[in-house]
Design a protein around this motif. Sequence first.
Motif, mmCIF file in Angstrom:
data_model
loop_
_atom_site.group_PDB
_atom_site.id
_atom_site.type_symbol
_atom_site.label_atom_id
_atom_site.label_comp_id
_atom_site.label_asym_id
_atom_site.label_seq_id
_atom_site.Cartn_x
_atom_site.Cartn_y
_atom_site.Cartn_z
ATOM 1 N N THR A 4 0.448 -0.990 0.223
ATOM 2 C CA THR A 4 0.055 0.077 0.422
ATOM 3 C C THR A 4 1.242 1.560 -0.226
ATOM 4 O O THR A 4 1.988 1.610 0.078
ATOM 5 N N ASN A 5 0.498 2.345 -0.642
ATOM 6 C CA ASN A 5 0.922 3.276 -0.429
ATOM 7 C C ASN A 5 2.121 3.428 -1.011
ATOM 8 O O ASN A 5 2.830 4.753 -0.595
ATOM 9 N N HIS A 6 2.229 2.728 -2.438
ATOM 10 C CA HIS A 6 3.271 2.869 -2.898
ATOM 11 C C HIS A 6 3.591 2.225 -3.918
ATOM 12 O O HIS A 6 3.578 1.406 -4.485
ATOM 13 N N GLY A 7 3.666 2.636 -5.496
ATOM 14 C CA GLY A 7 3.572 2.267 -6.398
ATOM 15 C C GLY A 7 2.350 1.795 -7.323
ATOM 16 O O GLY A 7 1.042 2.497 -6.682
ATOM 17 N N TRP A 8 2.482 1.960 -8.303
ATOM 18 C CA TRP A 8 1.141 1.946 -9.534
ATOM 19 C C TRP A 8 1.489 0.021 -10.229
ATOM 20 O O TRP A 8 1.974 0.239 -10.239
ATOM 21 N N TRP A 9 -0.129 -0.074 -10.376
ATOM 22 C CA TRP A 9 0.315 -0.819 -11.372
ATOM 23 C C TRP A 9 -0.229 -0.248 -12.491
ATOM 24 O O TRP A 9 -1.830 0.301 -12.679
ATOM 25 N N SER A 10 -0.140 -0.473 -13.411
ATOM 26 C CA SER A 10 -0.498 0.602 -14.775
ATOM 27 C C SER A 10 0.031 -0.513 -16.280
ATOM 28 O O SER A 10 1.381 -0.953 -15.947
ATOM 29 N N LEU A 11 -0.788 -0.345 -17.197
ATOM 30 C CA LEU A 11 0.057 -0.563 -18.662
ATOM 31 C C LEU A 11 -0.470 0.504 -19.066
ATOM 32 O O LEU A 11 -1.388 0.854 -19.287
ATOM 33 N N ASN A 12 0.942 1.626 -19.304
ATOM 34 C CA ASN A 12 1.572 2.210 -19.960
ATOM 35 C C ASN A 12 1.822 2.403 -21.231
ATOM 36 O O ASN A 12 2.398 2.687 -21.953
ATOM 37 N N GLU A 13 1.499 1.109 -22.032
ATOM 38 C CA GLU A 13 1.420 1.207 -23.548
ATOM 39 C C GLU A 13 1.255 2.166 -24.567
ATOM 40 O O GLU A 13 1.934 2.506 -25.583
ATOM 41 N N VAL A 14 0.348 2.133 -24.053
ATOM 42 C CA VAL A 14 -0.544 3.124 -25.257
ATOM 43 C C VAL A 14 0.038 5.070 -25.093
ATOM 44 O O VAL A 14 0.051 5.669 -26.537
ATOM 45 N N PHE A 15 0.960 4.941 -23.917
ATOM 46 C CA PHE A 15 1.586 6.725 -23.870
ATOM 47 C C PHE A 15 3.160 6.373 -24.791
ATOM 48 O O PHE A 15 3.545 7.131 -24.614
ATOM 49 N N ILE A 16 3.426 5.191 -24.936
ATOM 50 C CA ILE A 16 4.715 4.658 -25.169
ATOM 51 C C ILE A 16 4.635 3.836 -26.467
ATOM 52 O O ILE A 16 5.787 3.569 -27.602
ATOM 53 N N ASN A 17 3.817 4.192 -27.500
ATOM 54 C CA ASN A 17 3.536 3.912 -28.378
ATOM 55 C C ASN A 17 3.316 2.406 -29.028
ATOM 56 O O ASN A 17 4.397 2.314 -30.075
ATOM 57 N N ARG A 18 3.443 1.231 -28.297
ATOM 58 C CA ARG A 18 3.671 -0.038 -28.348
ATOM 59 C C ARG A 18 2.825 -0.777 -28.269
ATOM 60 O O ARG A 18 1.622 -0.950 -27.556
ATOM 61 N N ARG A 19 2.147 -1.560 -29.293
ATOM 62 C CA ARG A 19 1.306 -2.233 -29.078
ATOM 63 C C ARG A 19 1.464 -3.722 -28.502
ATOM 64 O O ARG A 19 2.675 -4.706 -28.647
ATOM 65 N N PHE A 71 -3.482 2.264 -11.738
ATOM 66 C CA PHE A 71 -4.690 1.811 -10.214
ATOM 67 C C PHE A 71 -3.687 1.667 -8.935
ATOM 68 O O PHE A 71 -2.208 1.040 -8.983
ATOM 69 N N THR A 72 -3.554 2.163 -8.013
ATOM 70 C CA THR A 72 -3.529 1.948 -7.148
ATOM 71 C C THR A 72 -3.046 0.553 -6.254
ATOM 72 O O THR A 72 -4.188 -0.012 -7.096
ATOM 73 N N ALA A 73 -2.761 0.472 -5.134
ATOM 74 C CA ALA A 73 -2.939 -0.581 -4.655
ATOM 75 C C ALA A 73 -4.471 -0.831 -4.567
ATOM 76 O O ALA A 73 -4.881 -2.138 -4.610
ATOM 77 N N GLU A 74 -5.178 0.091 -3.606
ATOM 78 C CA GLU A 74 -6.375 -0.379 -3.098
ATOM 79 C C GLU A 74 -7.412 -0.356 -4.002
ATOM 80 O O GLU A 74 -8.405 -1.188 -4.273
ATOM 81 N N GLU A 75 -7.261 0.356 -5.265
ATOM 82 C CA GLU A 75 -8.215 0.251 -6.222
ATOM 83 C C GLU A 75 -7.836 -0.797 -7.134
ATOM 84 O O GLU A 75 -9.041 -1.399 -7.543
ATOM 85 N N ALA A 76 -5.908 -1.109 -7.225
ATOM 86 C CA ALA A 76 -6.140 -2.176 -7.581
ATOM 87 C C ALA A 76 -7.120 -4.048 -7.066
ATOM 88 O O ALA A 76 -7.710 -4.914 -7.749
ATOM 89 N N VAL A 77 -6.755 -4.177 -5.755
ATOM 90 C CA VAL A 77 -7.970 -5.070 -4.871
ATOM 91 C C VAL A 77 -9.143 -4.777 -5.305
ATOM 92 O O VAL A 77 -10.030 -5.509 -6.404
ATOM 93 N N LYS A 78 -10.200 -3.582 -5.493
ATOM 94 C CA LYS A 78 -10.652 -3.400 -5.914
ATOM 95 C C LYS A 78 -11.328 -3.857 -7.180
ATOM 96 O O LYS A 78 -12.811 -4.610 -7.100
ATOM 97 N N ASP A 79 -10.916 -4.071 -7.809
ATOM 98 C CA ASP A 79 -10.704 -4.197 -10.267
ATOM 99 C C ASP A 79 -10.417 -5.315 -9.639
ATOM 100 O O ASP A 79 -10.707 -6.074 -10.411
ATOM 101 N N ASN A 80 -9.909 -6.410 -8.503
ATOM 102 C CA ASN A 80 -9.309 -7.609 -9.136
ATOM 103 C C ASN A 80 -8.506 -7.674 -9.454
ATOM 104 O O ASN A 80 -7.744 -9.005 -10.315
ATOM 105 N N ILE A 81 -7.688 -6.818 -9.507
ATOM 106 C CA ILE A 81 -6.442 -7.010 -10.422
ATOM 107 C C ILE A 81 -5.329 -7.864 -9.757
ATOM 108 O O ILE A 81 -4.296 -8.523 -9.963
#
Length: 232
Positions: A123-138, A167-177
């Motif tokens: 908690t309170n440190h780090g994100w889970w994220s798919l940032n490929e859209v921002f770096i043009n990677r398919r 996604f924060t850790a809390e959001e990732a739990v809520k969304d079953n990631i």
Amino acid sequence: MDGKIVQVIYQDRFAIIKMNAGENRFNLSFTQAMNRALDEIEARSDIQAVITTSTGKFFSNGLDLDWLNKQSESTRQKSLYESGVLIGRILTFPIPTVAAINGHAFAAGAILALAHDYRVMRTNHGWWSLNEVFINRRFAPGWLQVLKDKLSHDGVLRQAMLFGKRFTAEEAVKDNIIDECVAHEILMQSAKKLIHQLGENKQYPRATLGLFKRDLYAKAYNLLNESPKSKL
């Protein structure tokens, strides 16, 4: 083991894969070190479960794009292929696996976490994220299939893949990631607890467990083991 890149620590019947390469970006040295770690663990019959974690700010920051851009086309393709094979191996590893996400998990690093059976995040440190859209990677087909298999709700996949939500850790739990978020001090304890909930000291038949995982994730596994046809 190569302690500079990946280290395996044995505690009781747990094998802890500790990624020590800073941002733990995927390049040939990293994927080969990870595979050596998995080889070592798989050779031991006493291991109940595998926990993958890191130190510092990052769990994994995805592909090593700076390194890839300096390589020949054949080396780039080899590295992308081996990265996919590694994800497929973890996805179907014949021992229960947990990702103990200590920090940021971006792009391929986010998918590395998803490839595990269970995920617990600090908690309170780090994100889970798919940032490929921002770096043009398919997304290559196999990696995309892992996302479809592991993210249970279309709305989550839309936010994560199309719009690169962090996604924060809390959001990732809520969304079953992820399965659980906890304080950093009890991250490893909680990862072990997830396994103990399966049954104290339970050891699954490896051949059967691995086969069942390949059945469950057959499409992703097969695609990940094909030669890459598109860039991540």
